[in-house]
Design a protein around this motif. Sequence first.
Motif, PDB file in Angstrom:
ATOM      1  N   ALA A 147      40.077  41.583  43.606  1.00 36.25           N
ATOM      2  CA  ALA A 147      41.348  40.909  43.287  1.00 36.25           C
ATOM      3  C   ALA A 147      41.660  40.997  41.802  1.00 36.25           C
ATOM      4  N   SER A 148      40.631  40.807  40.982  1.00 32.21           N
ATOM      5  CA  SER A 148      40.821  40.868  39.534  1.00 32.21           C
ATOM      6  C   SER A 148      41.257  42.265  39.092  1.00 32.21           C
ATOM      7  N   PHE A 149      40.547  43.284  39.590  1.00 32.85           N
ATOM      8  CA  PHE A 149      40.857  44.661  39.186  1.00 32.85           C
ATOM      9  C   PHE A 149      42.230  45.091  39.687  1.00 32.85           C
ATOM     10  N   ILE A 157      40.307  51.600  44.783  1.00 30.58           N
ATOM     11  CA  ILE A 157      39.801  50.341  44.215  1.00 30.58           C
ATOM     12  C   ILE A 157      38.563  49.858  44.954  1.00 30.58           C
ATOM     13  N   GLY A 158      38.557  50.051  46.274  1.00 28.40           N
ATOM     14  CA  GLY A 158      37.434  49.589  47.078  1.00 28.40           C
ATOM     15  C   GLY A 158      36.124  50.285  46.773  1.00 28.40           C
ATOM     16  N   LYS A 192      34.877  40.644  46.584  1.00 34.23           N
ATOM     17  CA  LYS A 192      36.284  40.299  46.766  1.00 34.23           C
ATOM     18  C   LYS A 192      36.945  39.813  45.473  1.00 34.23           C
ATOM     19  N   LYS A 193      36.231  38.982  44.703  1.00 28.72           N
ATOM     20  CA  LYS A 193      36.824  38.467  43.463  1.00 28.72           C
ATOM     21  C   LYS A 193      37.031  39.586  42.448  1.00 28.72           C
ATOM     22  N   LEU A 200      41.884  34.683  38.874  1.00 25.73           N
ATOM     23  CA  LEU A 200      41.408  34.894  40.235  1.00 25.73           C
ATOM     24  C   LEU A 200      39.900  35.079  40.318  1.00 25.73           C
ATOM     25  N   ARG A 201      39.249  35.272  39.173  1.00 26.07           N
ATOM     26  CA  ARG A 201      37.783  35.313  39.164  1.00 26.07           C
ATOM     27  C   ARG A 201      37.196  33.911  39.346  1.00 26.07           C
TER      28      ARG A 201
END
Length: 319
Positions: free
Chosen positions: A35-37, A24-25, A31-32, A180-181
């Motif tokens: 978190a969303s993905f 994912i990174g 960061k947003k 979370l976005r």
Amino acid sequence: MTKVLFAVTGTSFALIKVSVYATIGIVTHNKKEHASFMNFIESFFMVGILTGYFIFSAFADDGNPQSTAWLTVYYLLAGIALVAFLLLLSTKLDESSVQASASKPFLEDFTDMIKLAITPLVLVFIVSAFTYVLIEQSIMSWLPTFNSKVLHLPTTLSIQMASILAASTAIGRFSAGFALRKIHWFAVLIVCLLAASVLVLVAIPLAQSNGGEVTGWGNAPLGAFVFPLIGLFIAPIYPAINSVILSTLPARQHGPMSGLIVIFSALGGTTGSIITGNIFEAYGGQTAFYFSLVPIGILMICLFFFNQIQKKSEAKVEF
């Protein structure tokens, strides 16, 4: 051989999850977005669990509970695993940002993971992840039994109605992917935990049989529909805190951190299933699910400290 199958499946799942989290990174940019993905991925994970309930119930035989015909389902699962392998094989990923300049011995990699685990931020995260998975798995593992033993639903219906939890969890994580976005993760999670606590207090008293024989979804007790909706509120917690800790660390440490996530998630899930099973046997299903309020309270406290430490942490953690 059944034990070998489960051991191989568990090991493979752990390795896959570590790989996915570490990936994912390299496909997100802030960061947003991370978190969303993460929430979108976890929502599709729950869709898989949801589908699994209906697949297994389709192979169950209510007329002959001792039948082993349901084992045929594993041939279907093997075919699905093959499709997943082919999809992965055809996917191109740029892993240059996480490749080390020189390979390390296994023992050194393991030592780096242990060093990572003893930092304050990671320690609080580990307790938070452990507690969350304890809550999730204690409910998810025992919900079909709760439906069968407490609500007196037929075996097939007990399994199918447990899918409400998986469906609500998938919806909760998918929705959180958008929330979370815009909203800080701590505010979202505290509201979710408070809502989950209220739902437990409201839904468990509804978990009473209608008095007659339950034959289908139409005459199932109200509690069978309401309590599994707790998935809507606990759903965003796990992917959100995973995303926070991963996006705080440099990309090269995402692999070791993902390893810690999988290890302590597995320990939390096992512990939750054992504790709930013992309470279920000794005091009944309703008391067992009321017990979820205890780890929910502990998790609120953990998230408070996690948020405080994370605010003070630098974007890069040095060891």
